[in-house]
Design an enzyme around this catalytic site. Structure first.
Site, PDB file in Angstrom:
ATOM      1  N   GLU A  50      -9.206  13.739 -21.427  1.00  7.69           N
ATOM      2  CA  GLU A  50      -8.006  14.323 -20.846  1.00  7.69           C
ATOM      3  C   GLU A  50      -7.293  15.264 -21.808  1.00  7.69           C
ATOM      4  OE1 GLU A  50      -6.499  14.153 -17.778  1.00  7.69           O
ATOM      5  OE2 GLU A  50      -8.354  13.230 -17.079  1.00  7.69           O
TER       6      GLU A  50
ATOM      7  N   GLU B 191      -8.448  23.548  -9.703  1.00 12.85           N
ATOM      8  CA  GLU B 191      -8.800  23.040 -11.029  1.00 12.85           C
ATOM      9  C   GLU B 191     -10.291  22.768 -11.090  1.00 12.85           C
ATOM     10  OE1 GLU B 191      -6.864  19.478 -12.293  1.00 12.85           O
ATOM     11  OE2 GLU B 191      -4.854  20.152 -11.733  1.00 12.85           O
TER      12      GLU B 191
ATOM     13  N   LYS C 262      -1.399  14.150 -23.354  1.00 11.07           N
ATOM     14  CA  LYS C 262      -1.865  13.670 -22.056  1.00 11.07           C
ATOM     15  C   LYS C 262      -2.373  12.235 -22.189  1.00 11.07           C
ATOM     16  CE  LYS C 262      -3.532  16.004 -18.823  1.00 11.07           C
ATOM     17  NZ  LYS C 262      -4.441  16.689 -17.893  1.00 11.07           N
TER      18      LYS C 262
ATOM     19  N   GLU D  66      -4.296  19.493 -24.716  1.00 12.66           N
ATOM     20  CA  GLU D  66      -2.927  18.975 -24.641  1.00 12.66           C
ATOM     21  C   GLU D  66      -2.889  17.570 -25.231  1.00 12.66           C
ATOM     22  OE1 GLU D  66      -1.058  19.931 -20.675  1.00 12.66           O
ATOM     23  OE2 GLU D  66      -3.080  20.699 -20.314  1.00 12.66           O
TER      24      GLU D  66
END
Length: 390
Positions: A330, A267, A324, A321
């Site tokens: 985030e 990541e 999250k 997203e």
């Protein structure tokens, strides 16, 4: 945040990212994280053409979502499937491990190209011995199941770590694992070495900048032109933080006797939006980080300490997203918004009119590629709910 054959995570050729100039940047291959902690994402079958549109040929999941694995059958896109931390205890049992592999891996082969299983994520830095004690036994059980099913030659087993497993990361040549983790991490390294699997690390220069923006150079973390640093321990010059972090991991591995174990970045990314106390989180900086990262990797050079090693990297993440938890950043690491439009000024190859190549050889940006969620009100499926055992 958040197999593998040695060369799984390359970064990519039909992806075009606009960076500080107006023409798109061509790179050679891309690995990308496909997270699904959201209630507004398109169905996996609608994601397939988007993946092809950007030229992605490697995908990492945080589960083994059957809808995704079925949707990507016969696409030639390689998959890393994940096992959540909550399943590690159960998967120590060989029968449960074999059941999991049959249900979540064997069932989809060979149509879906599953090449690796990532067992757990950042387990060791939770500082929870009840969890960390299960990690290696679960990895071993999964690998044994692959051997028994004669799948171990095509599917490897590994786990991803936070950069926080390092006690020292600067200068890179002084990289060392935390003393309290050495007894736990050494057997894992031995397993990876014996099974020819890489060491995975989640590395985010953004966190270093966020934590100390007055001292850390933004140009240094964004791969922008800068004076860089010279590591007095090896006399090597570094002009970006990610490479310094990677080489610190190599130094830590060398210290424990695993200097030949390959390192892969499972990541890395940069958020396009953040809270007031998250300096640097912006569309402009996200574009610079990812665009310059692709450009650097396309130069086919490794890090200063490992110039002959491939840079194997998965970008985080495909979509923003919205469910999250945590700070605003985030929820804003995606290259794309849930409707398939770029989260920031991102150029990419289009789908050809004839539908044959899936490439746009003209270099021009395609029309907006819009995806609509199938069930915008209740389409959320948690990571853990997608993992089944039997």
């Amino acid at each position: 945040m958040a197999h593998f054959s040695t060369h799984l995570l390359h970064i990519s050729a039909a992806l075009f990212l606009l960076i500080s100039f107006n023409s798109p940047l061509s790179v050679s291959s891309i690995g990308i994280n496909y997270g699904q902690i959201a209630n507004n994402l398109p169905s996996p079958d609608k994601v397939v053409p988007l993946m092809k549109c950007i030229g992605a040929d490697k995908v990492k999941l945080y589960d083994a979502d059957p809808k995704v694995l079925k949707a990507f059958a016969n696409t030639d896109i390689e998959f890393v499937v994940g096992i959540g931390n909550e399943y590690l205890s159960k998967l120590q049992d060989p029968d449960a491990a074999q059941s999991w592999v049959k249900t979540n891996v064997q069932r989809y082969l060979p149509a879906t190209k599953i090449t690796s299983i990532a067992v757990g994520n950042e387990v060791l830095t939770f500082n929870d011995t009840s969890l960390s004690d299960c990690l290696l036994p679960a990895m071993q059980s999964i690998h044994t199941a692959l051997v028994d099913l004669k799948l171990d030659s095509q599917v490897s087993v590994t786990t991803a770590h936070s950069l926080a497993v390092l006690q020292t990361s600067y200068p890179p040549s002084a990289g060392a694992f935390r003393d309290d983790l050495k007894d736990c991490i050494t057997p894992i390294l031995d397993f990876l070495s014996k099974t020819c699997s890489p060491f995975l690390i989640n590395a985010y220069p953004f966190f270093a900048y966020k934590g100390n923006s007055k001292e850390v150079s933004l140009d240094f973390v964004l791969f922008q032109p800068n004076a860089g640093i010279v590591d007095s321990g090896n006399n090597l010059h570094y002009d970006n933080m990610l490479f310094a972090q990677i080489d610190a991991v190599y130094a830590a591995l060398d210290q424990l006797g695993y200097k030949d174990l390959p390192v892969q970045i499972s990541e890395t990314g940069w958020p396009s939006k953040g809270d007031d106390d998250e300096p640097g989180a912006s569309p402009e900086n996200a574009k610079k980080y990812n665009g310059n990262l692709f450009k650097v990797v396309n130069q086919t050079k490794g890090t200063p300490a490992k110039p002959d090693n491939d840079l194997n990297i998965f970008v985080f993440a495909l979509f923003n997203e919205n469910l999250k938890p945590g700070p605003t950043s985030e929820r804003n690491y995606g290259l794309f918004k849930p409707d398939g439009s770029p989260a920031y000024n991102l150029g990419f190859s289009g789908i050809s009119a004839g539908g044959n190549s899936g490439r746009n050889t003209s270099g021009a940006l395609p029309p907006p590629y819009t995806l609509l969620p199938d069930n915008p009100n209740n389409g959320y499926m948690s990571i853990s709910s997608a993992v089944s055992f039997f």
